[in-house]
Design a protein around this motif. Structure first.
Motif, PDB file in Angstrom:
ATOM      1  N   HIS A 232       0.897  -1.365   0.159  1.00 47.34           N
ATOM      2  CA  HIS A 232       0.022   0.078   0.104  1.00 47.34           C
ATOM      3  C   HIS A 232       0.641   1.407   0.008  1.00 47.34           C
ATOM      4  CE1 HIS A 232      -3.349  -2.553   0.637  1.00 47.34           C
ATOM      5  NE2 HIS A 232      -2.857  -3.249   1.523  1.00 47.34           N
ATOM      6  N   ASP A 233       2.113   1.261   0.074  1.00 47.27           N
ATOM      7  CA  ASP A 233       2.837   2.406   0.367  1.00 47.27           C
ATOM      8  C   ASP A 233       4.516   2.402  -0.352  1.00 47.27           C
ATOM      9  OD1 ASP A 233       3.520   5.006   1.153  1.00 47.27           O
ATOM     10  OD2 ASP A 233       4.083   4.497   3.188  1.00 47.27           O
ATOM     11  N   VAL A 234       4.464   2.309  -1.561  1.00 49.71           N
ATOM     12  CA  VAL A 234       5.566   1.874  -2.205  1.00 49.71           C
ATOM     13  C   VAL A 234       6.181   3.506  -2.568  1.00 49.71           C
ATOM     14  CG1 VAL A 234       6.740   1.314  -4.388  1.00 49.71           C
ATOM     15  CG2 VAL A 234       4.984  -0.130  -3.361  1.00 49.71           C
ATOM     16  N   VAL A 235       7.340   3.624  -2.240  1.00 52.94           N
ATOM     17  CA  VAL A 235       8.170   4.892  -2.203  1.00 52.94           C
ATOM     18  C   VAL A 235       8.848   5.041  -3.382  1.00 52.94           C
ATOM     19  CG1 VAL A 235       9.424   6.768  -0.894  1.00 52.94           C
ATOM     20  CG2 VAL A 235       8.121   5.049   0.191  1.00 52.94           C
ATOM     21  N   LEU A 236       8.852   6.085  -4.067  1.00 45.07           N
ATOM     22  CA  LEU A 236       9.610   6.413  -5.414  1.00 45.07           C
ATOM     23  C   LEU A 236      10.300   7.651  -5.035  1.00 45.07           C
ATOM     24  CD1 LEU A 236      10.863   5.859  -8.408  1.00 45.07           C
ATOM     25  CD2 LEU A 236       8.755   7.088  -8.954  1.00 45.07           C
ATOM     26  N   THR A 237      11.553   7.710  -5.001  1.00 47.25           N
ATOM     27  CA  THR A 237      12.506   8.943  -4.702  1.00 47.25           C
ATOM     28  C   THR A 237      13.065   9.400  -6.161  1.00 47.25           C
ATOM     29  OG1 THR A 237      12.959   8.097  -2.524  1.00 47.25           O
ATOM     30  CG2 THR A 237      14.196   9.665  -3.539  1.00 47.25           C
ATOM     31  N   ARG A 238      12.688  10.525  -6.641  1.00 50.45           N
ATOM     32  CA  ARG A 238      13.314  11.031  -7.768  1.00 50.45           C
ATOM     33  C   ARG A 238      13.454  12.782  -7.401  1.00 50.45           C
ATOM     34  NH1 ARG A 238       9.307  10.258 -12.818  1.00 50.45           N
ATOM     35  NH2 ARG A 238      10.277   8.271 -12.838  1.00 50.45           N
ATOM     36  N   ASP A 239      14.853  12.846  -7.755  1.00 50.97           N
ATOM     37  CA  ASP A 239      15.416  14.495  -7.547  1.00 50.97           C
ATOM     38  C   ASP A 239      15.050  14.975  -6.526  1.00 50.97           C
ATOM     39  OD1 ASP A 239      15.750  14.314 -10.244  1.00 50.97           O
ATOM     40  OD2 ASP A 239      13.790  15.193 -10.975  1.00 50.97           O
ATOM     41  N   ASP A 240      15.327  13.910  -5.222  1.00 49.45           N
ATOM     42  CA  ASP A 240      15.281  14.342  -3.775  1.00 49.45           C
ATOM     43  C   ASP A 240      13.896  14.571  -3.417  1.00 49.45           C
ATOM     44  OD1 ASP A 240      18.264  14.418  -3.714  1.00 49.45           O
ATOM     45  OD2 ASP A 240      18.129  16.338  -4.277  1.00 49.45           O
ATOM     46  N   SER A 241      13.126  14.105  -4.024  1.00 54.68           N
ATOM     47  CA  SER A 241      11.765  14.049  -3.577  1.00 54.68           C
ATOM     48  C   SER A 241      10.940  12.645  -3.669  1.00 54.68           C
ATOM     49  CB  SER A 241      10.735  15.109  -4.406  1.00 54.68           C
ATOM     50  OG  SER A 241      10.532  14.692  -5.599  1.00 54.68           O
ATOM     51  N   SER A 246       0.492   2.825  -4.342  1.00 56.44           N
ATOM     52  CA  SER A 246      -0.059   1.906  -3.898  1.00 56.44           C
ATOM     53  C   SER A 246      -0.238   0.560  -5.028  1.00 56.44           C
ATOM     54  CB  SER A 246      -1.551   1.983  -3.522  1.00 56.44           C
ATOM     55  OG  SER A 246      -2.102   0.822  -3.060  1.00 56.44           O
ATOM     56  N   LEU A 247       0.637  -0.448  -4.799  1.00 54.27           N
ATOM     57  CA  LEU A 247       0.511  -1.218  -5.660  1.00 54.27           C
ATOM     58  C   LEU A 247      -0.741  -2.264  -5.345  1.00 54.27           C
ATOM     59  CD1 LEU A 247       4.271  -3.097  -5.587  1.00 54.27           C
ATOM     60  CD2 LEU A 247       3.278  -1.541  -7.446  1.00 54.27           C
ATOM     61  N   TYR A 248      -1.258  -2.028  -4.567  1.00 54.10           N
ATOM     62  CA  TYR A 248      -2.579  -2.995  -4.371  1.00 54.10           C
ATOM     63  C   TYR A 248      -3.707  -2.048  -5.413  1.00 54.10           C
ATOM     64  CZ  TYR A 248      -6.733  -4.984  -2.389  1.00 54.10           C
ATOM     65  OH  TYR A 248      -7.873  -5.592  -2.182  1.00 54.10           O
ATOM     66  N   ASP A 249      -3.659  -0.808  -5.357  1.00 52.03           N
ATOM     67  CA  ASP A 249      -4.609  -0.087  -6.159  1.00 52.03           C
ATOM     68  C   ASP A 249      -4.219  -0.218  -7.597  1.00 52.03           C
ATOM     69  OD1 ASP A 249      -6.219   0.892  -4.189  1.00 52.03           O
ATOM     70  OD2 ASP A 249      -5.054   2.828  -4.133  1.00 52.03           O
ATOM     71  N   ASN A 258      -0.118   4.784 -10.999  1.00 52.31           N
ATOM     72  CA  ASN A 258       0.844   4.354 -10.093  1.00 52.31           C
ATOM     73  C   ASN A 258       1.926   3.741 -10.888  1.00 52.31           C
ATOM     74  OD1 ASN A 258      -0.750   5.378  -8.175  1.00 52.31           O
ATOM     75  ND2 ASN A 258      -1.478   3.236  -7.283  1.00 52.31           N
ATOM     76  N   ASN A 259       1.747   3.230 -12.104  1.00 51.58           N
ATOM     77  CA  ASN A 259       2.802   2.521 -12.576  1.00 51.58           C
ATOM     78  C   ASN A 259       3.897   3.520 -13.482  1.00 51.58           C
ATOM     79  OD1 ASN A 259       4.115   0.276 -13.715  1.00 51.58           O
ATOM     80  ND2 ASN A 259       2.813  -0.202 -15.429  1.00 51.58           N
ATOM     81  N   ARG A 260       4.548   4.207 -12.789  1.00 44.89           N
ATOM     82  CA  ARG A 260       5.450   5.158 -13.321  1.00 44.89           C
ATOM     83  C   ARG A 260       6.469   4.430 -14.298  1.00 44.89           C
ATOM     84  NH1 ARG A 260       5.402  10.452 -11.517  1.00 44.89           N
ATOM     85  NH2 ARG A 260       3.131  10.974 -10.543  1.00 44.89           N
ATOM     86  N   LEU A 261       6.952   5.438 -15.403  1.00 43.86           N
ATOM     87  CA  LEU A 261       8.051   5.090 -16.238  1.00 43.86           C
ATOM     88  C   LEU A 261       9.218   5.322 -15.563  1.00 43.86           C
ATOM     89  CD1 LEU A 261       8.764   3.876 -18.726  1.00 43.86           C
ATOM     90  CD2 LEU A 261       8.723   6.272 -19.891  1.00 43.86           C
ATOM     91  N   LEU A 262      10.006   4.750 -14.961  1.00 43.34           N
ATOM     92  CA  LEU A 262      11.080   5.011 -14.288  1.00 43.34           C
ATOM     93  C   LEU A 262      12.422   5.541 -15.246  1.00 43.34           C
ATOM     94  CD1 LEU A 262      11.651   1.913 -12.127  1.00 43.34           C
ATOM     95  CD2 LEU A 262      10.522   3.898 -11.609  1.00 43.34           C
ATOM     96  N   ILE A 270      10.428  -0.570  -1.393  1.00 39.44           N
ATOM     97  CA  ILE A 270       9.200  -1.203  -0.725  1.00 39.44           C
ATOM     98  C   ILE A 270       9.363  -1.514   0.482  1.00 39.44           C
ATOM     99  CG2 ILE A 270       7.966  -3.330  -1.096  1.00 39.44           C
ATOM    100  CD1 ILE A 270       9.684  -1.944  -4.110  1.00 39.44           C
ATOM    101  N   PRO A 271       8.696  -0.839   1.562  1.00 41.15           N
ATOM    102  CA  PRO A 271       8.642  -0.982   2.990  1.00 41.15           C
ATOM    103  C   PRO A 271       8.182  -2.239   3.682  1.00 41.15           C
ATOM    104  CG  PRO A 271       7.012   0.671   2.564  1.00 41.15           C
ATOM    105  CD  PRO A 271       7.814   0.412   0.961  1.00 41.15           C
ATOM    106  N   ASP A 272       8.477  -2.233   4.786  1.00 46.36           N
ATOM    107  CA  ASP A 272       7.978  -3.552   5.439  1.00 46.36           C
ATOM    108  C   ASP A 272       6.526  -3.223   5.827  1.00 46.36           C
ATOM    109  OD1 ASP A 272       7.234  -5.296   7.764  1.00 46.36           O
ATOM    110  OD2 ASP A 272       9.502  -5.900   7.234  1.00 46.36           O
ATOM    111  N   VAL A 273       5.575  -4.426   5.863  1.00 50.31           N
ATOM    112  CA  VAL A 273       4.349  -4.241   6.168  1.00 50.31           C
ATOM    113  C   VAL A 273       4.046  -4.132   7.502  1.00 50.31           C
ATOM    114  CG1 VAL A 273       3.647  -6.602   6.385  1.00 50.31           C
ATOM    115  CG2 VAL A 273       1.960  -4.785   5.563  1.00 50.31           C
ATOM    116  N   GLY A 274       4.959  -4.300   8.411  1.00 51.54           N
ATOM    117  CA  GLY A 274       4.617  -4.344   9.947  1.00 51.54           C
ATOM    118  C   GLY A 274       4.215  -3.377  10.745  1.00 51.54           C
ATOM    119  N   ASN A 275       4.287  -2.168  10.244  1.00 53.68           N
ATOM    120  CA  ASN A 275       3.635  -1.076  10.852  1.00 53.68           C
ATOM    121  C   ASN A 275       2.254  -0.742  10.071  1.00 53.68           C
ATOM    122  OD1 ASN A 275       5.743  -0.477  12.631  1.00 53.68           O
ATOM    123  ND2 ASN A 275       6.990   0.331  11.110  1.00 53.68           N
ATOM    124  N   GLN A 276       1.651  -1.248   9.204  1.00 53.33           N
ATOM    125  CA  GLN A 276       0.603  -0.975   8.646  1.00 53.33           C
ATOM    126  C   GLN A 276      -0.710  -1.626   9.432  1.00 53.33           C
ATOM    127  OE1 GLN A 276       0.797   1.315   5.921  1.00 53.33           O
ATOM    128  NE2 GLN A 276       2.895   1.275   6.791  1.00 53.33           N
TER     129      GLN A 276
END
Length: 401
Positions: A232-241, A246-249, A258-262, A270-276
């Motif tokens: 639910h919370d995949v993070v793409l870091t680009r140009d320091d931002s 959400s891969l689920y969506d 959500n399917n950005r061209l890299l 892809i973070p851990d699900v533990g805190n969700q």
């Protein structure tokens, strides 16, 4: 002798402030027994405080009214449809992504190895025999972005597509060779890369090639998601931002935005699900936290997994979802209210999808005491949010190490 009875006030859930013998208070000489008695009375007096939000006992609060910091929205079919309109948006974004893929053309960079063939002129083509691969025999793009080629000398290659470079070499060779026939290929893609980290089977570096690379492509090339991955919370870091997706969506709802061209330098984490988790509090049978895992939880699901509402105590008009607001909105939180006096409202709740760190609260208090309930609930939401952020930051630091 009248002894002062300390006051108790609430800041969040179960936090009691005892005001007694504080700094600045003048203590008159008293026997030790009197002081001990006063302390015991102070401790016993705290047991009379109401611990649950919405209790009937009067209490003091030091928090200012939060109405201006909150945005309250009723949960209706129209609002749920607007939130779930991501499916239609995904179809429109699908056309945009297809256009981006159709227009994609790899641009040569420093470090790439090129294989240049001039037909009918073997002296200009370095053969790649059994002992030398095309990479070993090719033309490397130097740090200044150029290659050296016989007759024409240095040629600027960095930033050009294969077609553009071929046209440049043909034009410059035409002064030495009549109608040269040239083919240019990239033998090794070394100039551009993306980084895939976190909960995938094979985290590492992926090259940008002449085949466009999207988020889904990168996840697949990294071996797919691990069992602990947070969908639910995949993070793409680009140009320091950072951008959160959400891969689920993407997979379940077709949200192709959500399917950005890299591109070169992107970091996909892809973070851990533990805190969700989502948190269910108030007048339910089994208050507590619910792990989201790799699926989504609706408001109705959350209440059902908590044993349902306590019909003897709960106010059916007061089922709230408190969601941390984006800092750019200037609001502390958005509060969604479900009026469940009609049991059919739970059909709407089944379509209202919760997000990580949402707080579901079923109140026993009348809505006229809304501000008092919120004043007690918001510190808990803030604490939950801060704990979740701290745990996520700690996990990120651990992954970096």
């Amino acid at each position: 002798m009248r002894l002062p009875i300390p006051s108790c006030s609430f800041r969040g859930f179960y936090m009691i402030k005892v005001t007694m013998f504080g700094k600045g208070c003048a203590l008159s000489p008293r026997p030790r027994l009197a002081m001990t008695t006063a302390l015991l009375i102070a401790m016993l007096s705290t047991t009379g405080c109401a611990f649950a939000p919405g209790g009937d006992m009067d209490y003091q609060t030091e928090t200012a009214p939060l109405d201006d910091a909150l945005e309250v929205k009723p949960i209706t079919f129209g609002m749920v449809d607007a939130l779930n309109d991501i499916r239609g948006q995904g179809q429109r974004d699908n056309q945009l992504l297809e256009q981006q893929l159709a227009d994609y053309d790899y641009r040569i960079g420093r470090g790439d190895v090129l294989n240049i063939i001039v037909y009918d002129h073997p002296e200009l083509t370095i053969p790649a025999g059994s002992e030398r691969s095309a990479i070993e025999s090719g033309n490397s793009v130097h740090s200044d972005g150029t290659i050296f080629y016989p007759y024409i000398g240095r040629v600027k290659a960095s930033g050009l597509t294969v077609k553009e470079l071929r046209a440049v070499i043909e034009r410059r060779l035409s002064g030495y060779i009549a109608s040269p026939q040239i083919d240019v290929q990239v033998a090794a893609f070394k100039s551009q890369k993306v980084y895939v980290t976190g909960q995938v089977e094979m985290p590492g570096i992926l090259p940008i090639t002449n085949v466009p690379l999207t988020i889904l492509d990168a996840v697949n090339q990294a071996g797919g998601l691990s069992p602990l991955a947070n969908w639910h919370d995949v993070v793409l870091t680009r140009d320091d931002s950072d951008e959160h997706f959400s891969l689920y969506d993407l997979l379940q709802n077709g949200a192709l935005s959500n399917n950005r061209l890299l591109r070169d330098g992107d970091v996909l984490h892809i973070p851990d699900v533990g805190n969700q988790k989502v948190y269910v509090m108030g007048e339910v049978q089994l208050p507590g936290s619910l792990a989201m895992g790799n699926s989504r939880i609706s408001l109705t699901d959350a209440i059902a997994q908590s044993g349902g509402i306590d019909e003897g105590q709960a106010d059916a008009k007061g089922i709230f979802v408190v969601r941390r607001a984006n800092t750019s909105t200037g609001k502390l939180a958005t509060v969604y209210q479900l009026d469940a006096r009609d049991s059919a409202a739970f059909v709407i709740g089944a379509e209202f999808m919760l997000q990580p760190s949402d707080v579901v609260y079923v109140t026993a208090a009348p809505l006229s005491r809304w501000n008092r309930v919120v004043n007690q609930l918001m510190p808990t939401l803030t604490a939950v949010y801060q704990v979740t952020r701290s745990a996520s930051d700690f996990d990120d630091l651990s992954n970096d190490d």
